[in-house]
Design an enzyme around this catalytic site. Structure first.
Site, PDB file in Angstrom:
ATOM      1  N   THR A 141      73.906  39.578  45.156  1.00  0.00           N
ATOM      2  CA  THR A 141      74.645  39.498  46.408  1.00  0.00           C
ATOM      3  C   THR A 141      75.983  40.217  46.265  1.00  0.00           C
ATOM      4  OG1 THR A 141      73.608  37.394  46.956  1.00  0.00           O
ATOM      5  CG2 THR A 141      75.817  37.769  47.839  1.00  0.00           C
ATOM      6  N   ARG A 169      63.184  32.431  54.419  1.00  0.00           N
ATOM      7  CA  ARG A 169      63.997  31.766  53.384  1.00  0.00           C
ATOM      8  C   ARG A 169      65.458  32.165  53.547  1.00  0.00           C
ATOM      9  NH1 ARG A 169      67.588  33.751  49.123  1.00  0.00           N
ATOM     10  NH2 ARG A 169      67.640  32.180  47.485  1.00  0.00           N
ATOM     11  N   GLY A 171      69.227  31.673  51.627  1.00  0.00           N
ATOM     12  CA  GLY A 171      69.900  31.230  50.415  1.00  0.00           C
ATOM     13  C   GLY A 171      71.286  30.688  50.704  1.00  0.00           C
ATOM     14  N   ASP A 172      72.146  30.754  49.698  1.00  0.00           N
ATOM     15  CA  ASP A 172      73.479  30.172  49.831  1.00  0.00           C
ATOM     16  C   ASP A 172      74.471  31.067  50.553  1.00  0.00           C
ATOM     17  OD1 ASP A 172      73.294  31.862  47.441  1.00  0.00           O
ATOM     18  OD2 ASP A 172      75.361  31.282  47.080  1.00  0.00           O
ATOM     19  N   THR A 191      77.337  34.483  43.800  1.00  0.00           N
ATOM     20  CA  THR A 191      76.087  35.226  43.704  1.00  0.00           C
ATOM     21  C   THR A 191      75.190  34.533  42.686  1.00  0.00           C
ATOM     22  OG1 THR A 191      75.072  37.375  43.248  1.00  0.00           O
ATOM     23  CG2 THR A 191      76.992  36.790  41.929  1.00  0.00           C
ATOM     24  N   GLY A 194      70.172  31.237  45.162  1.00  0.00           N
ATOM     25  CA  GLY A 194      70.850  30.459  46.186  1.00  0.00           C
ATOM     26  C   GLY A 194      70.490  28.994  46.263  1.00  0.00           C
TER      27      GLY A 194
END
Length: 237
Positions: A141, A169, A171-172, A191, A194
């Site tokens: 990321t 999906r 992620g964070d 990064t 996630g």
């Protein structure tokens, strides 16, 4: 390729820093820096986003300002040239924090954003990465944090997610408190894998540790130690 990545990072850093140097806001600086990385095919965000298992790209981004704790995020977008820019628009022009998929793209149209054909994000290299490596080779990321001359700190994060992820999906990266956080003391962009960062509220964890008097370097290291057993290998700025 490593040299190209380093040059891209230098360009992003110089762009963001020039804004700060001229008295611009930390928010402007991180948005500009991340847009540079989103436009560079060597990074897993925007143009360089990796493919999911359906051979499509779904992108996420978030942004947050420390003093006001305003935040904006978008997730699972596939036609937004610069997701970080739309995340800021959501923050500044709607009552919401996070918009996803078609809803986010509708807001982009209303805001006059440039929508691109998904072919804009096409990458033979990333498609081969999906078909051949099936997640053995990972791209990280992108993110930025900044402190401006007025003392305001901001954070932003943008990603194409994980290679071979299931469609839908998230992620964070677009989740405030997991992949991105900013308050009056600290700005954080994460990064890594996630799911682990979501389960530990990783970005906010650093802020909590600082409020309890922990040293910043120790707080970052111990947060990474928290996500490691959950498979969250990665890093933080």
């Amino acid at each position: 390729k490593q040299k190209a990545i380093q040059e891209g990072l230098k360009q992003a850093l110089a762009t963001g820093y020039s804004i700060l140097e001229s008295g611009g806001s930390s928010l402007d600086a991180i948005e500009a820096a991340i847009m540079i990385l989103e436009d560079n095919i060597n990074f897993n965000a925007g143009k360089g986003s990796v493919y999911n298992s359906a051979e499509k790209q779904e992108m996420d981004a978030s942004i947050m300002v420390g003093d006001s704790q305003q935040a904006g995020a978008v997730a699972s977008v596939s036609r937004i040239k610069n997701p970080i820019k739309l995340a800021r628009y959501v923050m500044e022009n709607t009552k919401h924090v996070m918009m996803v998929g078609e809803g986010a793209e509708k807001i982009a149209k209303e805001g006059g954003f440039e929508l691109v054909n998904p072919d804009y994000f096409a990458s033979i290299e990333n498609l081969e990465r999906l078909k051949v490596t099936q997640e053995k080779e990972k791209l990280g990321t992108v993110g930025a944090v900044a402190l401006d001359q007025s003392g305001t700190i901001s954070a932003g994060t943008s990603t194409g997610g994980m290679t071979n992820k299931k469609p839908g999906r998230i992620g964070d990266s677009p989740i405030i408190g997991a992949g991105t956080w900013a308050d009056s003391t600290v700005a954080v962009s994460c990064t890594g894998v996630g799911e682990a960062y979501i389960r530990t509220c990783a970005a906010h964890e650093i802020s909590t540790r600082l409020r309890l008097g922990q040293d910043l370097k120790v707080a970052c290291a111990e947060m990474l130690d928290m996500v490691a057993p959950l498979g969250g290998r990665g890093g933080v700025i």
